[in-house]
Design an enzyme around this catalytic site. Structure first.
Site, mmCIF file in Angstrom:
data_model
loop_
_atom_site.group_PDB
_atom_site.id
_atom_site.type_symbol
_atom_site.label_atom_id
_atom_site.label_comp_id
_atom_site.label_asym_id
_atom_site.label_seq_id
_atom_site.Cartn_x
_atom_site.Cartn_y
_atom_site.Cartn_z
ATOM 1 N N CYS A 63 64.118 56.831 28.448
ATOM 2 C CA CYS A 63 64.641 55.474 28.645
ATOM 3 C C CYS A 63 63.655 54.426 28.156
ATOM 4 O O CYS A 63 64.044 53.386 27.643
ATOM 5 C CB CYS A 63 64.999 55.253 30.103
ATOM 6 S SG CYS A 63 63.634 55.548 31.223
ATOM 7 N N GLU A 79 71.277 51.506 21.964
ATOM 8 C CA GLU A 79 70.403 52.622 22.346
ATOM 9 C C GLU A 79 70.913 53.906 21.698
ATOM 10 O O GLU A 79 72.054 54.310 21.927
ATOM 11 C CB GLU A 79 70.405 52.767 23.878
ATOM 12 C CG GLU A 79 69.436 53.820 24.371
ATOM 13 C CD GLU A 79 69.494 54.031 25.877
ATOM 14 O OE1 GLU A 79 70.604 54.064 26.444
ATOM 15 O OE2 GLU A 79 68.418 54.192 26.488
ATOM 16 N N LYS A 132 74.118 63.724 43.164
ATOM 17 C CA LYS A 132 75.086 64.174 42.137
ATOM 18 C C LYS A 132 74.294 64.202 40.820
ATOM 19 O O LYS A 132 74.137 63.183 40.153
ATOM 20 C CB LYS A 132 76.255 63.191 42.067
ATOM 21 C CG LYS A 132 77.563 63.790 41.589
ATOM 22 C CD LYS A 132 77.507 64.457 40.240
ATOM 23 C CE LYS A 132 77.565 63.471 39.098
ATOM 24 N NZ LYS A 132 77.293 64.100 37.769
ATOM 25 N N GLU A 165 69.101 51.750 37.276
ATOM 26 C CA GLU A 165 68.075 51.995 36.245
ATOM 27 C C GLU A 165 68.834 52.388 34.987
ATOM 28 O O GLU A 165 69.371 53.495 34.904
ATOM 29 C CB GLU A 165 67.146 53.135 36.680
ATOM 30 C CG GLU A 165 66.385 52.868 37.974
ATOM 31 C CD GLU A 165 65.268 51.845 37.823
ATOM 32 O OE1 GLU A 165 64.983 51.420 36.691
ATOM 33 O OE2 GLU A 165 64.692 51.466 38.849
HETATM 34 P P1 NAD Z 1 75.307 58.681 31.952
HETATM 35 O O1 NAD Z 1 75.487 57.265 32.349
HETATM 36 O O2 NAD Z 1 76.267 59.280 31.021
HETATM 37 O O3 NAD Z 1 75.315 59.633 33.230
HETATM 38 C C1 NAD Z 1 74.395 59.497 34.290
HETATM 39 C C2 NAD Z 1 74.989 60.085 35.552
HETATM 40 O O4 NAD Z 1 76.129 59.314 35.925
HETATM 41 C C3 NAD Z 1 75.487 61.524 35.410
HETATM 42 O O5 NAD Z 1 75.184 62.228 36.597
HETATM 43 C C4 NAD Z 1 76.985 61.352 35.265
HETATM 44 O O6 NAD Z 1 77.715 62.466 35.690
HETATM 45 C C5 NAD Z 1 77.224 60.171 36.186
HETATM 46 N N1 NAD Z 1 78.460 59.412 35.917
HETATM 47 C C6 NAD Z 1 79.090 59.230 34.737
HETATM 48 N N2 NAD Z 1 80.201 58.471 34.920
HETATM 49 C C7 NAD Z 1 80.254 58.163 36.235
HETATM 50 C C8 NAD Z 1 81.159 57.422 37.047
HETATM 51 N N3 NAD Z 1 82.222 56.822 36.541
HETATM 52 N N4 NAD Z 1 80.912 57.323 38.374
HETATM 53 C C9 NAD Z 1 79.810 57.905 38.909
HETATM 54 N N5 NAD Z 1 78.941 58.641 38.201
HETATM 55 C C10 NAD Z 1 79.147 58.766 36.876
HETATM 56 O O7 NAD Z 1 73.801 58.771 31.412
HETATM 57 P P2 NAD Z 1 73.126 60.018 30.703
HETATM 58 O O8 NAD Z 1 73.714 60.153 29.359
HETATM 59 O O9 NAD Z 1 73.119 61.167 31.660
HETATM 60 O O10 NAD Z 1 71.603 59.519 30.608
HETATM 61 C C11 NAD Z 1 71.094 58.795 29.551
HETATM 62 C C12 NAD Z 1 70.998 57.313 29.909
HETATM 63 O O11 NAD Z 1 70.181 57.133 31.057
HETATM 64 C C13 NAD Z 1 70.336 56.489 28.822
HETATM 65 O O12 NAD Z 1 71.051 55.299 28.658
HETATM 66 C C14 NAD Z 1 68.945 56.194 29.394
HETATM 67 O O13 NAD Z 1 68.314 55.043 28.881
HETATM 68 C C15 NAD Z 1 69.254 56.073 30.834
HETATM 69 N N6 NAD Z 1 68.040 56.261 31.634
HETATM 70 C C16 NAD Z 1 67.488 55.169 32.241
HETATM 71 C C17 NAD Z 1 66.309 55.313 32.980
HETATM 72 C C18 NAD Z 1 65.686 54.128 33.666
HETATM 73 O O14 NAD Z 1 64.850 54.334 34.534
HETATM 74 N N7 NAD Z 1 66.048 52.906 33.344
HETATM 75 C C19 NAD Z 1 65.714 56.570 33.111
HETATM 76 C C20 NAD Z 1 66.313 57.659 32.462
HETATM 77 C C21 NAD Z 1 67.492 57.494 31.742
#
Ligand code: NAD
Length: 498
Positions: free
Chosen positions: A294, A392, A185, A260
Site C-alpha cells: 500500500c 493504483e 474476515k 486503511e
Molecule cells: P479489496 O478491497 O478487494 O479487499 C479487501 C477485503 O475486503 C477482502 O477481505 C475482501 O473480501 C473484502 N471485501 C470486498 N468487498 C467487500 C464488501 N462489499 N463488503 C465487505 N468486505 C468486502 O482489497 P485487496 O485487493 O484485498 O487489497 C489491496 C488493496 O488494499 C490495495 O488498494 C492496497 O493499497 C490496500 N491496502 C491498504 C493498506 C493501508 O494500510 N492503507 C494496507 C494494505 C493494503
C-alpha cells in the site's frame, strides 16, 4: 525451505471457519478453491462463509464480550496477548513458507513480516498497560471529572491479501488487548495463514468466542459483517472503492469505521540527495512485496539534472532483479496473488503504452510461465495526466517523471486523489522538512525507506483512509471514551417547581 515449512505445506487440507472456539464447516457446506500464484493449480478448498456463519461468529463474540473476556482482569487478558506472541514466534518457520506459498510473496520478505506480527501483539500488550489511561479534570472543590476508555464490543476486521498475516495481527492485537472480541474476515485469495493464526490462537486457549474467523467472499461474508447490528466496529484495509462501498453498507447500522485504503505514493529525489541510497530505497520501495504494497513508491519524481543517470541506474537494477519462485530465498520478486489481479496490472501496462509512456521491463525466466508474473517495470516519460500515474496499479510498476523546481514537484506530488505515504530525498535539511510538510499524506519519510515505528500513527489522508491505527492512536477506534462527572460538594441545582 525449513523442514517445518515443508511439513506445514504438505499438511495443507481443507480450511474451516473458526467460530466459538471450534473449527467448523460453512453452514451451507460450500467451499471455494484456493489457487497457487506460482502454478495456478489448486492448493486446497476453503469453507465459504455465509451470512449465517457471520451471525454465529458475531453472536459468539458478543457472548464472550459480555461474559468471561469482558469481566477479565487486565493482567490476565494481557497474559493471553503475550501468549499469542510467543506462539507465533514458535511457529515462524512454518508461517512464512505458508504465506509465500499462498500469496507469491518472496520468502525472504515474509520471514521478516511474520517476525513483526509477534511484535504487534507484544507492542499492544505494552501499549495497553502503559497508555490506556484516562484524564482527570478537577473543578476546584466542586467536581472531579475524569475519563475512562472502555472496549466497544465485537470488532469486525476485514483484511486484504497483500501482507495478510501481518495486517491481520496489526488489527487483532489492539482489538483484543483493549478488551474487544473479534470476528476476522480475511481476504479470500490468502486464507492459509489466517487459518494458521486461528490454530495458534486456539492453542493460546482464549475463552470461546473471543476470536473468530469466517472465510469467504467480500460480497457475502464481508458484507454480512459490515451490516451486522451487533458488530459496532469495522476496521477495514483494502481498496478505496471497497472502503467507500463498505461505509455505505454500514451507514444504517451507524458503524464506527477505520479505513486503511489505497495509495499512489511519490518518491521525490532532489539533485543533492545521496543517490546510491535513494536508488536502493526507490528500487526496494516499489519492487518488494511484488509491488503489492500500500505504501509503495509507485511515482518517481527525479530532478532534471540527475534524471538521466538515476534512470539509467534504475534500469540496471530492473534488469538484474531476481524474479523467481517465491519459496526460493534468493527471489526478490515473485508472482502476483491471482490471475485476475495479474490481468489488471497487464491492462495498466497496455493503458500506459496507449497513453504514450515508454515501457521498460526486466526479465521473467521462461520456466515461470504458469505463474502470475509481471516483470519489474518502469513507465518512462510518464506524466500526471496519465491514468497509470493517477490510479493504483498495485504491482511491480513505477511511473518515472522529472521535475525542475521544488514548487513544481510539490504540486505534482499532491495532484492525485491518494495521500497515504511519501518519500523525500535531499541533503538540505530545511528543504526536507518543507517539502515533507507540503505533501498531503498521512506518512512521510525523509532520506529513508518505509521503516515503521509502531508507536506512530499509521494511516492515510485524502482517499487513502480515515482514522489512524498504530500506537495509542488505535485506542480512539477500539475504545469508547466515557466521562464521569463526580460532584464533590453541594453545587447549585436549579429548583424547578419547588
Ligand atoms: P479489496 O478491497 O478487494 O479487499 C479487501 C477485503 O475486503 C477482502 O477481505 C475482501 O473480501 C473484502 N471485501 C470486498 N468487498 C467487500 C464488501 N462489499 N463488503 C465487505 N468486505 C468486502 O482489497 P485487496 O485487493 O484485498 O487489497 C489491496 C488493496 O488494499 C490495495 O488498494 C492496497 O493499497 C490496500 N491496502 C491498504 C493498506 C493501508 O494500510 N492503507 C494496507 C494494505 C493494503
Amino acid at each position: 525451505m525449513s523442514e517445518a515449512g515443508k511439513k506445514t505445506i504438505e499438511a495443507i487440507t481443507t480450511i474451516q471457519q473458526y467460530i466459538n472456539g471450534g473449527f467448523v464447516p460453512s453452514s451451507t457446506n460450500e467451499t471455494f478453491e484456493n489457487l497457487s500464484p506460482y502454478t495456478n493449480e489448486p492448493i486446497n478448498q476453503v469453507a465459504s462463509g455465509s451470512s449465517d456463519d457471520i451471525h454465529q461468529a458475531v453472536q459468539a463474540a458478543k457472548k464472550a464480550f459480555k461474559g468471561e473476556w469482558g469481566q477479565m482482569k487486565l493482567k490476565e487478558r494481557l497474559g493471553y496477548i503475550y501468549k499469542i506472541a510467543d506462539l507465533i514466534d514458535e511457529h515462524i518457520e512454518e508461517i512464512a513458507p505458508l504465506e509465500s506459498y499462498d500469496t507469491g510473496l518472496p520468502i525472504q520478505q515474509t520471514k521478516k513480516m511474520v517476525a513483526r506480527s509477534a511484535q504487534n501483539f507484544r507492542f499492544y500488550a505494552e501499549m495497553v498497560s502503559t497508555r490506556l489511561v484516562g484524564d482527570v479534570y478537577p473543578v476546584d472543590d466542586e467536581f472531579l471529572n475524569y475519563t475512562i476508555q472502555k472496549p466497544v464490543g465485537v470488532a469486525g476486521l476485514i483484511t486484504p491479501w497483500n501482507a495478510p498475516f501481518m495486517l491481520e495481527t496489526w488489527k487483532i492485537a489492539p482489538a483484543l488487548a483493549t478488551g474487544n472480541t473479534v470476528v476476522l474476515k480475511p481476504a479470500e485469495w490468502s486464507p492459509l495463514t489466517a487459518n494458521r493464526l486461528a490454530e495458534i490462537i486456539d492453542k493460546a486457549d482464549l475463552p470461546d468466542g473471543v476470536f473468530n474467523v469466517v472465510h469467504g467472499y467480500g460480497e457475502t461474508a464481508g458484507a454480512a459483517l459490515v451490516s451486522h447490528p451487533d458488530a459496532p466496529l469495522i476496521s477495514f484495509t483494502g481498496e478505496t472503492t471497497t472502503g467507500s462501498e463498505i461505509m455505505k453498507n454500514g451507514a444504517d447500522a451507524l458503524k464506527r469505521f477505520s479505513m486503511e485504503l489505497g495509495g499512489k505514493s511519490p518518491i521525490i529525489v532532489f539533485d543533492d540527495a545521496d543517490i546510491d541510497r535513494a536508488l536502493d530505497a526507490c528500487t526496494w520501495g516499489i519492487f518488494s512485496f511484488n509491488g503489492e504494497r500500500c505504501t509503495a513508491n509507485s511515482r518517481l519524481y527525479v530532478q532534471e539534472s540527475i534524471a538521466e543517470e538515476f534512470v539509467k541506474r534504475l534500469q540496471e537494477r530492473v534488469d538484474n532483479i531476481k524474479v523467481g519462485d517465491p519459496m526460493d530465498d534468493k527471489t526478490e520478486v515473485g508472482p502476483l496473488i491471482h490471475r485476475n489481479h495479474c490481468e489488471n496490472v497487464r491492462g495498466y501496462l497496455e493503458i500506459a503504452k496507449e497513453e504514450g509512456a515508454d515501457i521498460y521491463s526486466g526479465n521473467i525466466p521462461s520456466d515461470l510461465s504458469r505463474g502470475n508474473y509481471i516483470a519489474p517495470t518502469l513507465l518512462l516519460n510518464a506524466n500526471n495526466e496519465m491514468r497509470c500515474v493517477q490510479e493504483e496499479i498495485f504491482g511491480p510498476v513505477i511511473a518515472v517523471m522529472t521535475f525542475e523546481s521544488e514548487e513544481e514537484v510539490v504540486e505534482k506530488a499532491n495532484d492525485v486523489r491518494y495521500g497515504l505515504a511519501g518519500y523525500v530525498w535531499t541533503k538540505d535539511i530545511q528543504r526536507g522538512h518543507r517539502v515533507s510538510q507540503a505533501i498531503d499524506s498521512g506518512m512521510l519519510w525523509v532520506n529513508a525507506q518505509n521503516v515503521r515505528d509502531l508507536r506512530t500513527p499509521f494511516g492515510g489522508a485524502k482517499h487513502s483512509g480515515i482514522g489512524r491505527e498504530g500506537g495509542y492512536y488505535a485506542f480512539e477506534f477500539y475504545t469508547e471514551q466515557q466521562v464521569i462527572h463526580v460532584a464533590l460538594g453541594d453545587h447549585h441545582i436549579p429548583q424547578f417547581g419547588k
